[in-house]
Scaffold this motif. Structure first.
Motif, short mmCIF file in Angstrom:
data_model
loop_
_atom_site.label_atom_id
_atom_site.label_comp_id
_atom_site.label_asym_id
_atom_site.label_seq_id
_atom_site.Cartn_x
_atom_site.Cartn_y
_atom_site.Cartn_z
N ALA A 56 0.82 -1.22 0.00
CA ALA A 56 0.00 0.00 0.00
C ALA A 56 0.85 1.26 0.00
O ALA A 56 0.51 2.26 0.64
CB ALA A 56 -0.95 0.01 1.20
N VAL A 57 1.97 1.25 -0.73
CA VAL A 57 2.82 2.44 -0.83
C VAL A 57 2.15 3.43 -1.79
O VAL A 57 1.82 3.08 -2.92
CB VAL A 57 4.23 2.08 -1.31
N LYS A 58 1.97 4.66 -1.32
CA LYS A 58 1.23 5.65 -2.11
C LYS A 58 1.89 7.01 -2.00
O LYS A 58 2.35 7.41 -0.93
CB LYS A 58 -0.22 5.73 -1.62
N LYS A 59 1.92 7.74 -3.12
CA LYS A 59 2.41 9.12 -3.15
C LYS A 59 1.22 10.06 -3.30
O LYS A 59 0.35 9.84 -4.13
CB LYS A 59 3.38 9.33 -4.30
N THR A 60 1.20 11.12 -2.48
CA THR A 60 0.08 12.06 -2.49
C THR A 60 0.59 13.49 -2.43
O THR A 60 1.45 13.80 -1.61
CB THR A 60 -0.85 11.82 -1.27
N GLU A 61 0.08 14.36 -3.29
CA GLU A 61 0.44 15.77 -3.24
C GLU A 61 -0.35 16.45 -2.12
O GLU A 61 -1.56 16.27 -2.00
CB GLU A 61 0.14 16.46 -4.56
N LYS A 62 0.35 17.22 -1.30
CA LYS A 62 -0.28 17.92 -0.19
C LYS A 62 0.03 19.42 -0.29
O LYS A 62 1.19 19.82 -0.36
CB LYS A 62 0.25 17.40 1.15
N LEU A 63 -1.00 20.24 -0.27
CA LEU A 63 -0.83 21.69 -0.24
C LEU A 63 -0.37 22.11 1.15
O LEU A 63 -1.02 21.78 2.14
CB LEU A 63 -2.14 22.38 -0.60
N THR A 64 0.75 22.84 1.24
CA THR A 64 1.23 23.27 2.56
C THR A 64 0.99 24.75 2.82
O THR A 64 0.88 25.17 3.97
CB THR A 64 2.74 22.99 2.70
N GLY A 65 0.91 25.58 1.76
CA GLY A 65 0.71 27.00 1.95
C GLY A 65 0.08 27.64 0.74
O GLY A 65 0.28 27.19 -0.40
N VAL A 66 -0.68 28.71 0.96
CA VAL A 66 -1.35 29.40 -0.15
C VAL A 66 -1.49 30.87 0.20
O VAL A 66 -1.65 31.24 1.37
CB VAL A 66 -2.74 28.76 -0.42
N SER A 67 -1.40 31.72 -0.81
CA SER A 67 -1.54 33.16 -0.61
C SER A 67 -2.97 33.58 -0.93
O SER A 67 -3.76 32.80 -1.47
CB SER A 67 -0.58 33.93 -1.51
N GLY A 68 -3.27 34.83 -0.62
CA GLY A 68 -4.51 35.42 -1.09
C GLY A 68 -4.35 35.81 -2.55
O GLY A 68 -3.28 35.65 -3.15
N VAL A 69 -5.41 36.33 -3.15
CA VAL A 69 -5.36 36.77 -4.55
C VAL A 69 -4.54 38.05 -4.65
O VAL A 69 -4.75 39.00 -3.88
CB VAL A 69 -6.77 37.00 -5.10
N GLN A 70 -3.60 38.08 -5.58
CA GLN A 70 -2.77 39.26 -5.82
C GLN A 70 -3.05 39.75 -7.25
O GLN A 70 -2.85 39.02 -8.21
CB GLN A 70 -1.29 38.93 -5.65
N SER A 71 -3.53 40.99 -7.37
CA SER A 71 -3.89 41.55 -8.66
C SER A 71 -2.66 42.17 -9.33
O SER A 71 -2.01 43.04 -8.75
CB SER A 71 -4.99 42.61 -8.50
N LEU A 72 -2.35 41.71 -10.54
CA LEU A 72 -1.23 42.24 -11.30
C LEU A 72 -1.74 42.92 -12.56
O LEU A 72 -2.66 42.42 -13.22
CB LEU A 72 -0.26 41.11 -11.68
N GLY A 73 -1.13 44.06 -12.88
CA GLY A 73 -1.52 44.81 -14.07
C GLY A 73 -0.87 44.26 -15.34
O GLY A 73 -0.30 43.17 -15.35
N LYS A 74 -0.93 45.04 -16.39
CA LYS A 74 -0.49 44.60 -17.71
C LYS A 74 0.95 44.11 -17.73
O LYS A 74 1.28 43.16 -18.42
CB LYS A 74 -0.66 45.77 -18.69
N GLY A 75 1.82 44.75 -16.98
CA GLY A 75 3.23 44.37 -17.00
C GLY A 75 3.59 43.22 -16.09
O GLY A 75 4.75 42.80 -16.02
N GLY A 76 2.62 42.67 -15.35
CA GLY A 76 2.92 41.59 -14.43
C GLY A 76 3.67 42.11 -13.21
O GLY A 76 3.55 43.28 -12.85
N GLY A 77 4.45 41.27 -12.60
CA GLY A 77 5.23 41.69 -11.44
C GLY A 77 5.67 40.52 -10.59
O GLY A 77 5.41 39.36 -10.90
N THR A 78 6.35 40.85 -9.50
CA THR A 78 6.83 39.84 -8.55
C THR A 78 5.84 39.71 -7.41
O THR A 78 5.43 40.71 -6.82
CB THR A 78 8.21 40.23 -8.01
N LEU A 79 5.46 38.49 -7.11
CA LEU A 79 4.49 38.25 -6.06
C LEU A 79 5.10 38.52 -4.69
O LEU A 79 6.24 38.18 -4.43
CB LEU A 79 3.99 36.81 -6.12
N SER A 80 4.32 39.16 -3.84
CA SER A 80 4.84 39.55 -2.53
C SER A 80 3.95 39.14 -1.38
O SER A 80 4.34 39.26 -0.22
CB SER A 80 5.04 41.07 -2.47
N GLY A 81 2.76 38.66 -1.68
CA GLY A 81 1.84 38.30 -0.61
C GLY A 81 2.34 37.10 0.17
O GLY A 81 2.86 36.14 -0.40
N PRO A 82 2.21 37.09 1.49
CA PRO A 82 2.67 35.95 2.30
C PRO A 82 1.79 34.72 2.07
O PRO A 82 0.60 34.84 1.76
CB PRO A 82 2.55 36.47 3.73
#
Length: 224
Positions: A56-82
């Motif tokens: 019964a060896v199994k691999k499972t993806e687990k979400l460990t962290g997630v940010s809130g929604v970050q709005s980026l304009g036309k030029g995009g940008g670097t994400l900064s939200g924790p």
């Protein structure tokens, strides 16, 4: 638009072996508890030349962290939200029978699952080689890794995750003594971003991130 980035950094959260801890309240009760503990039979150690059998060896993806929604304009940008932690991965070895080395159990699990590539039969025989997959003391990965840069506009959610590996094992010695148990460890190798305004056929962690942070009904959540 969807941009994801995978990072590979094999790591191990600390192993938590089940161990009974006896609390002492002092006085006679404390002495009685100490006496009972000292008279308890010691658990025999397993042999060093046994054989592992896994099921019964199994691999499972687990979400460990997630940010809130970050709005980026036309030029995009670097994400900064924790990123907010939603899951803390911990490796564990739980067993009954003669005592086995947790690191050796995880070494065997790593080889069985393909997370460890080694010709050595045991971790001890591997000599100077070391794998964080078998490290019983390392902490869960932090969520403040390198910043991700996105090109172009979007309603972006950043996420991080791990791939957990778990399985049931039996360790049998030549004399017939057997230890049975279950073990779990993980590899840190999942991170990326989701654009809430775009549908996608992404991984399990990306889908979880979309469900948690994107507005209900947004394109990214329709198949998540």
């Amino acid at each position: 638009m969807r941009s994801t980035r995978g990072t590979w950094a094999a790591g191990l959260a600390g192993v938590a072996l089940a161990a009974g801890l006896t609390g002492c309240s002092g006085g006679g009760d404390g002495r009685a508890a100490a006496a009972a503990k000292s008279s308890a039979p010691a658990v025999a150690k397993a042999c060093t030349d046994g054989t592992y059998t896994w099921s019964a060896v199994k691999k499972t993806e687990k979400l460990t962290g997630v940010s809130g929604v970050q709005s980026l304009g036309k030029g995009g940008g670097t994400l900064s939200g924790p990123l907010e932690r939603v899951y803390t991965p911990r490796a564990s070895v739980k067993a009954s029978g003669p005592a086995v080395s947790p690191a050796e159990v995880l070494f065997s699990l790593g080889k069985k699952s393909g997370e460890i590539q080694s010709d050595a039969r045991t971790l001890a025989e591997a000599g100077g080689d070391a794998w964080q997959f078998t490290d019983v003391n390392v902490k869960a990965p932090p969520l403040d890794g390198g910043r991700i840069t996105v090109e172009g506009p979007g309603e972006i959610v950043e996420y991080a995750g791990v791939r957990e590996v778990a399985g049931d094992f039996s360790y049998t010695c030549p004399g017939g003594a057997t230890t049975n148990g279950r073990a779990r460890s993980w590899q840190e190798d999942l991170s990326g971003v989701v654009d809430c305004q775009e549908g996608f056929d992404g991984s399990g962690t990306a889908r979880q991130a979309a469900r948690l942070s994107c507005e209900p009904g947004s394109p990214a959540t329709r198949n998540a």
